[in-house]
Design a protein around this motif. Structure first.
Motif: not given
Length: 66
Positions: A23-41
């Protein structure tokens, strides 16, 4: 391995680092989106796992919001 198994299209699981690169994002952004329930995981123990097809579908449906 059986021929049927070899012909199946089995999608591999990827980790957080792979999704960040995809996604051309930082790992911190991915972690934030996970914690906010924005990203399917999925969780495998303490690790986050993803299916690229689900992440791509999530992007296509316009669910990215910041």
């Amino acid at each position: 391995m059986s021929k049927e198994y070899e012909e199946m299209s089995v999608e591999k699981w990827v980790n957080l680092e792979d999704v960040a690169v995809h996604l051309s994002l930082s790992q911190d952004t991915v972690r934030t989106w996970i914690k906010e329930g924005k990203l399917p995981f999925y969780k495998a123990g303490k690790r986050y796992k993803f299916k690229i097809s689900e992440v791509d579908e999530w992007v296509r449906t316009g669910k990215i919001t910041e």
